[in-house]
Design a protein around this motif. Structure first.
Motif, PDB file in Angstrom:
ATOM      1  N   HIS A   1     -31.114 -22.436   4.424  1.00 34.81           N
ATOM      2  CA  HIS A   1     -32.212 -21.578   4.963  1.00 34.81           C
ATOM      3  C   HIS A   1     -31.727 -20.355   4.543  1.00 34.81           C
ATOM      4  N   TRP A   2     -32.677 -19.326   4.471  1.00 38.70           N
ATOM      5  CA  TRP A   2     -32.619 -17.906   4.590  1.00 38.70           C
ATOM      6  C   TRP A   2     -33.009 -17.311   5.723  1.00 38.70           C
ATOM      7  N   PHE A   3     -31.848 -16.729   6.518  1.00 38.86           N
ATOM      8  CA  PHE A   3     -32.359 -16.151   7.851  1.00 38.86           C
ATOM      9  C   PHE A   3     -31.902 -14.616   7.888  1.00 38.86           C
ATOM     10  N   THR A   4     -32.774 -13.790   8.662  1.00 41.83           N
ATOM     11  CA  THR A   4     -32.371 -12.222   8.812  1.00 41.83           C
ATOM     12  C   THR A   4     -31.105 -12.263   9.589  1.00 41.83           C
ATOM     13  N   LEU A   5     -30.627 -11.245   9.929  1.00 40.45           N
ATOM     14  CA  LEU A   5     -29.532 -10.865  10.770  1.00 40.45           C
ATOM     15  C   LEU A   5     -30.102 -11.288  12.355  1.00 40.45           C
ATOM     16  N   GLU A   6     -31.190 -10.678  12.572  1.00 41.28           N
ATOM     17  CA  GLU A   6     -31.908 -10.776  13.836  1.00 41.28           C
ATOM     18  C   GLU A   6     -31.913 -12.460  14.148  1.00 41.28           C
ATOM     19  N   GLU A   7     -32.557 -12.951  13.230  1.00 39.78           N
ATOM     20  CA  GLU A   7     -32.961 -14.681  13.363  1.00 39.78           C
ATOM     21  C   GLU A   7     -31.471 -15.233  13.742  1.00 39.78           C
ATOM     22  N   LEU A   8     -30.404 -14.695  12.993  1.00 45.72           N
ATOM     23  CA  LEU A   8     -29.303 -15.424  13.372  1.00 45.72           C
ATOM     24  C   LEU A   8     -28.585 -15.234  14.798  1.00 45.72           C
TER      25      LEU A   8
END
Length: 149
Positions: A107-114
């Motif tokens: 997956h590719w996640f933004t910092l906020e999503e993590l």
């Protein structure tokens, strides 16, 4: 009893949309998120291990750019101490969709999503390494002196 620490590598890969490459994997009966990471094999150079683990776990060939640091973590689940050599890397090309057997997906996640998924992270080091990267922490790769190469 002999104390046996584990040497591991992890790779922080960010794309042009400011997202980070993570793997979804099985770990001790839980489904967790982690950077491409794994153990350094016997007689393997640390830099080679980081490139290999990224490819095996994500299918991406990566080019290491910087050393982010050496992180220590004692896992409460098993009491093992892990020494994590963490690197930043650039994704070069997608080479395969065949991944290690314990990897469910990438997956590719933004910092906020993590940050919203902290309970899913394999360890606190996942977020810590990304936050250090975002803060500009960078060391040249030649700080790793490895007689294996």
């Amino acid at each position: 009893m002999t104390w046996t620490p584990h040497a591991t590598v992890a790779v922080v890969v960010q794309d042009q949309q400011q997202r980070f490459l993570l793997v979804e994997e099985n770990s001790n009966g839980r489904i967790v998120l982690n950077q491409p990471a794994g153990h350094v094999e016997e007689d393997e150079a640390i830099l080679d291990a980081a490139v290999r683990e990224a490819l095996e776990e994500t299918g991406w060939e990566v080019e290491l750019q910087h050393f982010l640091g050496l992180y220590t973590y004692k896992a409460p689940a098993n009491g093992v101490t892990y020494y994590r050599f963490c690197f930043s890397a650039r994704a070069v090309s997608k080479r395969t969709d065949q991944l290690d057997s314990d990897i469910i997906a990438t997956h590719w996640f933004t910092l906020e999503e993590l940050r919203d998924r902290q309970a899913q992270l394999r360890s606190p080091l996942v977020l810590r390494c990304i936050e250090d990267y975002r803060k500009g922490r960078r060391f040249p790769l030649d700080v790793i002196v490895d007689t294996q190469t």
